[in-house]
Scaffold this active site. Sequence first.
Site, PDB file in Angstrom:
ATOM      1  N   LYS A 107      76.265  -1.765  20.283  1.00  0.00           N
ATOM      2  CA  LYS A 107      77.396  -2.436  19.627  1.00  0.00           C
ATOM      3  C   LYS A 107      77.534  -3.871  20.121  1.00  0.00           C
ATOM      4  O   LYS A 107      77.920  -4.756  19.362  1.00  0.00           O
ATOM      5  CB  LYS A 107      78.680  -1.650  19.864  1.00  0.00           C
ATOM      6  CG  LYS A 107      78.644  -0.255  19.268  1.00  0.00           C
ATOM      7  CD  LYS A 107      79.751  -0.046  18.255  1.00  0.00           C
ATOM      8  CE  LYS A 107      79.647   1.282  17.549  1.00  0.00           C
ATOM      9  NZ  LYS A 107      80.349   2.359  18.216  1.00  0.00           N
ATOM     10  N   LYS A 189      68.083   6.022  11.566  1.00  0.00           N
ATOM     11  CA  LYS A 189      68.808   7.140  10.931  1.00  0.00           C
ATOM     12  C   LYS A 189      69.681   6.626   9.800  1.00  0.00           C
ATOM     13  O   LYS A 189      69.975   5.436   9.729  1.00  0.00           O
ATOM     14  CB  LYS A 189      69.674   7.836  11.985  1.00  0.00           C
ATOM     15  CG  LYS A 189      70.735   6.916  12.589  1.00  0.00           C
ATOM     16  CD  LYS A 189      71.523   7.601  13.677  1.00  0.00           C
ATOM     17  CE  LYS A 189      72.464   6.661  14.364  1.00  0.00           C
ATOM     18  NZ  LYS A 189      73.807   6.537  13.858  1.00  0.00           N
ATOM     19  N   LYS A 192      76.467   4.624   8.010  1.00  0.00           N
ATOM     20  CA  LYS A 192      77.474   4.136   7.064  1.00  0.00           C
ATOM     21  C   LYS A 192      77.291   2.658   6.753  1.00  0.00           C
ATOM     22  O   LYS A 192      77.506   2.230   5.640  1.00  0.00           O
ATOM     23  CB  LYS A 192      78.871   4.334   7.645  1.00  0.00           C
ATOM     24  CG  LYS A 192      79.293   5.789   7.677  1.00  0.00           C
ATOM     25  CD  LYS A 192      80.790   5.889   7.478  1.00  0.00           C
ATOM     26  CE  LYS A 192      81.354   7.101   8.181  1.00  0.00           C
ATOM     27  NZ  LYS A 192      81.493   6.877   9.627  1.00  0.00           N
TER      28      LYS A 192
HETATM   29  P1  AMP Z   1      80.198   8.273  12.400  1.00  0.00           P
HETATM   30  O1  AMP Z   1      79.726   8.053  10.996  1.00  0.00           O
HETATM   31  O2  AMP Z   1      79.444   7.459  13.398  1.00  0.00           O
HETATM   32  O3  AMP Z   1      81.681   8.217  12.543  1.00  0.00           O
HETATM   33  O4  AMP Z   1      79.761   9.763  12.759  1.00  0.00           O
HETATM   34  C1  AMP Z   1      80.407  10.917  12.259  1.00  0.00           C
HETATM   35  C2  AMP Z   1      79.570  12.132  12.559  1.00  0.00           C
HETATM   36  O5  AMP Z   1      78.363  12.114  11.793  1.00  0.00           O
HETATM   37  C3  AMP Z   1      79.134  12.238  14.018  1.00  0.00           C
HETATM   38  O6  AMP Z   1      79.191  13.595  14.412  1.00  0.00           O
HETATM   39  C4  AMP Z   1      77.711  11.756  14.011  1.00  0.00           C
HETATM   40  O7  AMP Z   1      76.932  12.315  15.050  1.00  0.00           O
HETATM   41  C5  AMP Z   1      77.237  12.260  12.658  1.00  0.00           C
HETATM   42  N1  AMP Z   1      76.129  11.428  12.130  1.00  0.00           N
HETATM   43  C6  AMP Z   1      76.194  10.122  11.738  1.00  0.00           C
HETATM   44  N2  AMP Z   1      74.978   9.696  11.289  1.00  0.00           N
HETATM   45  C7  AMP Z   1      74.134  10.765  11.416  1.00  0.00           C
HETATM   46  C8  AMP Z   1      72.746  10.986  11.097  1.00  0.00           C
HETATM   47  N3  AMP Z   1      71.989  10.030  10.545  1.00  0.00           N
HETATM   48  N4  AMP Z   1      72.218  12.202  11.357  1.00  0.00           N
HETATM   49  C9  AMP Z   1      72.983  13.202  11.896  1.00  0.00           C
HETATM   50  N5  AMP Z   1      74.284  13.063  12.194  1.00  0.00           N
HETATM   51  C10 AMP Z   1      74.860  11.870  11.964  1.00  0.00           C
END
Ligand code: AMP
Length: 326
Positions: A107, A189, A192
């Site tokens: 970050k 990966k 968002k």
């Molecule tokens: P975030 O979008 O960072 O708020 O993540 C929300 C949830 O989605 C968390 O549990 C992350 O570990 C999961 N997550 C986000 N991106 C991935 C991805 N590419 N593969 C697996 N899990 C993900």
Amino acid sequence: MSGIRPTGFLHLGNYFGAVKNYVRLQNEFECYFMVADLHSLTTHPDTKELKTNVQRVLSENIACGLDPDNAALYCQSHVYETSELYLYLNMLAYIGELEKTVTFKDKVRQHENNVNAGLLTYPVLQTADIILHRASYVPVGKDQEQHLEMARQFANRFNHRYGDVFPEPHAFNYGDELVKVPSLDGAGKMSKSENQYATLYLSDDDELIRKKVMKAKTDSGPTEPNTPKPDYIENIFALMKLVSADDVIKKFEEDYATCSIRYGDMKKQLGEDMVSFIAPIREKADNIRNNEQYLKEVMEKGAEKARKSAKATMELVRKAMGLNYY
Ligand code: AMP
């Protein structure tokens, strides 16, 4: 307990890494799932879009099968006890260990003009969210593994210093290991905010899904039988395993092993299987999102459940810490 930041559209990684597990967990455990709006402020200080984004995450979670009458589905900022616990935990977190966190370093690189203290203490806030409900299982994707290790550390540190209040929280997934859904471009990966053309969002329309999948990186195919797959091809197979039927996957595995694979056909099939998977969720989420009154009721109901659990924990915390003077 788990949460998702309202920083953009939910994608396939959020679904398979997190939400899919929520939907199953809600029938077996007392569950708390939140929209992590406070976390989003560490990188998205502009709150103009926040309400819409919060509503979007709620709608998409419900469209994926979360039942707000079963699990507590709430907004992080509606539970004020989180901030109190975050404060106490900050006294137990060392600057050195926070600075070493991989996500913090990432970050700092991405937001070099806004390296705020909230970014540094992100894993502390996350720990507060989790242990506020004395949660044991935390359904998250692979990228959250280190944060969960830190949550365990902080919970154990609290218990050693002030007495046993918290169970150890563990990252959880119904499969054998935590999931990482790869992006379509063979690098990193799905996410968002990064590489949006290589990420499949639950809100993408059918044509966009097909287009994104067709653009996925491939090559001219193996020339020797049983050649190991390059990462970007491995990723396409990994995505196929998420949504396609077993016999379809088997066929393409055999085609690969015998050097007769046609990646164009494979991507076409994957595109159609992704459309079949995403379209019903998208349509459901659109309907829910248009019903503001319903979403308000969901948030109120969720906050009430979450506050009840949070209050009970904070009484134990204050007592353990010796902060109850009368
Ligand atoms: P975030 O979008 O960072 O708020 O993540 C929300 C949830 O989605 C968390 O549990 C992350 O570990 C999961 N997550 C986000 N991106 C991935 C991805 N590419 N593969 C697996 N899990 C993900």
